[in-house]
Design an enzyme around this catalytic site. Structure first.
Site, PDB file in Angstrom:
ATOM      1  N   SER A  55       1.038  -1.312  -0.317  1.00  0.00           N
ATOM      2  CA  SER A  55      -0.115  -0.112   0.063  1.00  0.00           C
ATOM      3  C   SER A  55       0.968   1.411  -0.267  1.00  0.00           C
ATOM      4  O   SER A  55       0.190   2.267  -0.344  1.00  0.00           O
ATOM      5  CB  SER A  55      -0.772  -0.102   1.442  1.00  0.00           C
ATOM      6  OG  SER A  55      -0.583  -0.246   2.302  1.00  0.00           O
ATOM      7  N   HIS A  80      -5.216  -4.840  -1.794  1.00  0.00           N
ATOM      8  CA  HIS A  80      -5.007  -4.056  -3.083  1.00  0.00           C
ATOM      9  C   HIS A  80      -5.198  -4.064  -4.405  1.00  0.00           C
ATOM     10  O   HIS A  80      -4.904  -2.881  -5.769  1.00  0.00           O
ATOM     11  CB  HIS A  80      -3.412  -2.692  -2.755  1.00  0.00           C
ATOM     12  CG  HIS A  80      -3.514  -1.973  -1.578  1.00  0.00           C
ATOM     13  ND1 HIS A  80      -4.131  -0.787  -1.630  1.00  0.00           N
ATOM     14  CD2 HIS A  80      -3.121  -2.212  -0.214  1.00  0.00           C
ATOM     15  CE1 HIS A  80      -3.940   0.445   0.083  1.00  0.00           C
ATOM     16  NE2 HIS A  80      -3.389  -0.703   0.455  1.00  0.00           N
ATOM     17  N   LYS A  86     -12.055  -1.047  -0.902  1.00  0.00           N
ATOM     18  CA  LYS A  86     -10.975  -0.167  -1.677  1.00  0.00           C
ATOM     19  C   LYS A  86     -12.248  -0.874  -3.537  1.00  0.00           C
ATOM     20  O   LYS A  86     -12.522   0.366  -3.428  1.00  0.00           O
ATOM     21  CB  LYS A  86      -9.781  -0.828  -2.139  1.00  0.00           C
ATOM     22  CG  LYS A  86      -8.956  -0.602  -0.067  1.00  0.00           C
ATOM     23  CD  LYS A  86      -7.394  -1.056  -0.066  1.00  0.00           C
ATOM     24  CE  LYS A  86      -6.621  -0.714   1.071  1.00  0.00           C
ATOM     25  NZ  LYS A  86      -7.415   0.452   2.402  1.00  0.00           N
TER      26      LYS A  86
HETATM   27  N1  PMP Z   1      -4.731  -4.868   4.669  1.00  0.00           N
HETATM   28  C1  PMP Z   1      -3.414  -3.724   3.691  1.00  0.00           C
HETATM   29  C2  PMP Z   1      -2.551  -4.612   2.629  1.00  0.00           C
HETATM   30  C3  PMP Z   1      -4.407  -3.137   3.498  1.00  0.00           C
HETATM   31  O1  PMP Z   1      -3.809  -2.053   2.791  1.00  0.00           O
HETATM   32  C4  PMP Z   1      -5.432  -2.565   4.714  1.00  0.00           C
HETATM   33  C5  PMP Z   1      -6.180  -0.514   4.304  1.00  0.00           C
HETATM   34  N2  PMP Z   1      -5.174   0.149   4.104  1.00  0.00           N
HETATM   35  C6  PMP Z   1      -6.147  -3.065   4.892  1.00  0.00           C
HETATM   36  C7  PMP Z   1      -5.692  -4.167   5.246  1.00  0.00           C
HETATM   37  C8  PMP Z   1      -7.129  -2.767   6.200  1.00  0.00           C
HETATM   38  O2  PMP Z   1      -8.373  -3.255   5.759  1.00  0.00           O
HETATM   39  P1  PMP Z   1     -10.095  -1.887   5.894  1.00  0.00           P
HETATM   40  O3  PMP Z   1      -9.872  -0.852   5.547  1.00  0.00           O
HETATM   41  O4  PMP Z   1     -10.823  -2.675   5.500  1.00  0.00           O
HETATM   42  O5  PMP Z   1      -9.582  -2.466   7.656  1.00  0.00           O
END
Ligand code: PMP
Length: 394
Positions: free
Chosen positions: A185, A213, A244
């Site tokens: 991310s 992602h 996302k």
């Molecule tokens: N895993 C990754 C790699 C993320 O980037 C994120 C959120 N940025 C999450 C899990 C968590 O997802 P959520 O927003 O649904 O809690």
């Protein structure tokens, strides 16, 4: 001494930041104009910092499904599935995700964060080892912390380092779970999943891939990096989020292992929180159908990603290692990042600013992300804003 005294260093840092970057703590999207624009400080601003990769937040099918579900089933479930009951929609979404990923089982969670917490804290025990990529998301780290397995980090995307650690473990531990992400991310780079899957097989380990992602972004059918690399058969657990590409909120884990179901009875992040609302379930189901039916969105997203990456690189910005819907611009010192971030906002472009220690390599980052809902003109406008502010960082 008060409870808040320990925040003193934070208060000082916030004051310093505010002096250099007055808007950072005061960003409010006063009105959402479209998937790619919002009113910020009374001014239409181009959003280049969402995770709305497929641009589905305003898709008419998703909106209609959410409205219909709210009218029929109400605004919320008011409790957890274990205590207060599962709605038919929860099961339908789990079934549809299993079909989409070609897996036997799926559990839906209230966020992606909770999906990682649930899987990592419950699945492994004190005799097990979790080997995780150092750049993994906070939810993966927190899941490890909540469980009792030994946790070992390997260097980001370094297959040799992973192998060294697998070799060192020998037969010492009962189970080794390797955890990586599809697209990371922060820097937007992809895991070398083919090589990792081969090591997993060679050493008899287990493999979990967080496709947060990469769902909808990679693979011929949008199933993520494992599909793109042709190694879905080696991935034991696919984790992901609805927040996302699917434009809602929620998380999931899919697997061919029947044992996945035990998480429903053993995992606190599943049991002790309210389940997803009817509107969220319905819009996510609709988004999954759109993801499958409208592959042009993925094509468009990648066109935008390649265009912006090439333009920023040509301007001399230090971009992440590869083109993708997440494009990281290395900004060096936080003070430089503040100037550039504020400069871009003044140009009408909102990006994410990420500061150490949240960044992978100790420097500040400006993180841009693209959406299939951007027009080519909007991508050009993002590039133009960066060009206009190039002088702000060394
Ligand atoms: N895993 C990754 C790699 C993320 O980037 C994120 C959120 N940025 C999450 C899990 C968590 O997802 P959520 O927003 O649904 O809690």
């Amino acid at each position: 001494m008060t409870l808040f005294d320990k925040f003193h260093p934070l208060a000082v840092a916030r004051e310093e930041m505010t002096a250099q970057c007055p808007d950072f703590f005061h960003i409010t999207m006063e009105e959402i104009l479209s998937p790619t624009e919002a009113l910020i400080k009374g001014r239409p601003t181009l959003l280049a910092g969402t995770n709305n990769y497929l641009g589905l937040t305003f898709h008419p099918d998703c909106i209609a499904a959410a409205c219909e579900a709210t009218e029929k089933e109400g605004t919320g479930t008011t409790g957890s599935r274990m205590a207060n009951g599962t709605y038919a929609g929860h099961l339908a979404l789990e079934q549809e995700l299993s079909t989409f990923f070609g897996r036997k089982r799926t559990i839906v969670f209230s966020t992606g964060y909770l999906a990682n917490l649930a899987l990592l804290s419950t699945l492994t025990g004190q005799d097990d080892v979790i080997l995780l990529d150092a750049d993994c998301h906070a939810s993966i780290y927190d899941g490890c912390r909540m469980g009792s397995a030994e946790v070992i980090r390997f260097r980001h995307n370094d297959v040799a380092d992973l192998e060294k650690r697998l070799r060192r473990l020998g037969g010492r531990k009962a189970n080794v779970l390797i955890v990586v992400e599809g697209i990371y991310s922060m820097l937007g780079d992809q895991a070398p999943l083919k090589e990792i899957a081969a090591l997993k097989q060679q050493y008899g380990a287990w493999l979990a891939v967080d496709e947060a992602h990469s769902l909808g972004v990679l693979g011929e059918h949008g199933r993520g990096l494992a599909e793109a690399c042709g190694v879905e058969g080696e991935v034991d657990f696919v984790i992901g989020t609805f927040s996302k590409s699917l434009g809602a909120i929620g998380g999931f884990c899919s697997s061919n292992h029947d044992g996945l179901d035990f998480l429903r009875y053993a995992s606190r992040p599943y049991i002790f929180t309210a389940s997803l609302s009817p509107a969220t379930i319905a819009s996510t189901r609709a988004a999954l159908r759109v993801l499958a039916a409208e592959p042009f969105r993925r094509t468009l997203l990648w066109q935008h990603a390649r265009l912006l990456y090439a333009k920023l690189k040509a301007m001399g910005y230090k971009v992440g290692p590869e083109a993708g819907p997440v494009i990281a611009v290395r900004a060096g010192k936080p003070a430089d990042a503040f100037r550039l971030w504020q400069g871009l906002l003044d140009q009408g472009v909102y990006v994410n600013m990420v500061l150490p220690p949240a960044t992978p390599d100790g420097g500040a980052l400006l993180r841009c992300s693209l959406s299939a809902a951007h027009s080519t003109e909007q991508v050009e406008a993002i590039a133009t804003a960066f060009a206009a502010r190039k002088g702000l960082i060394p």
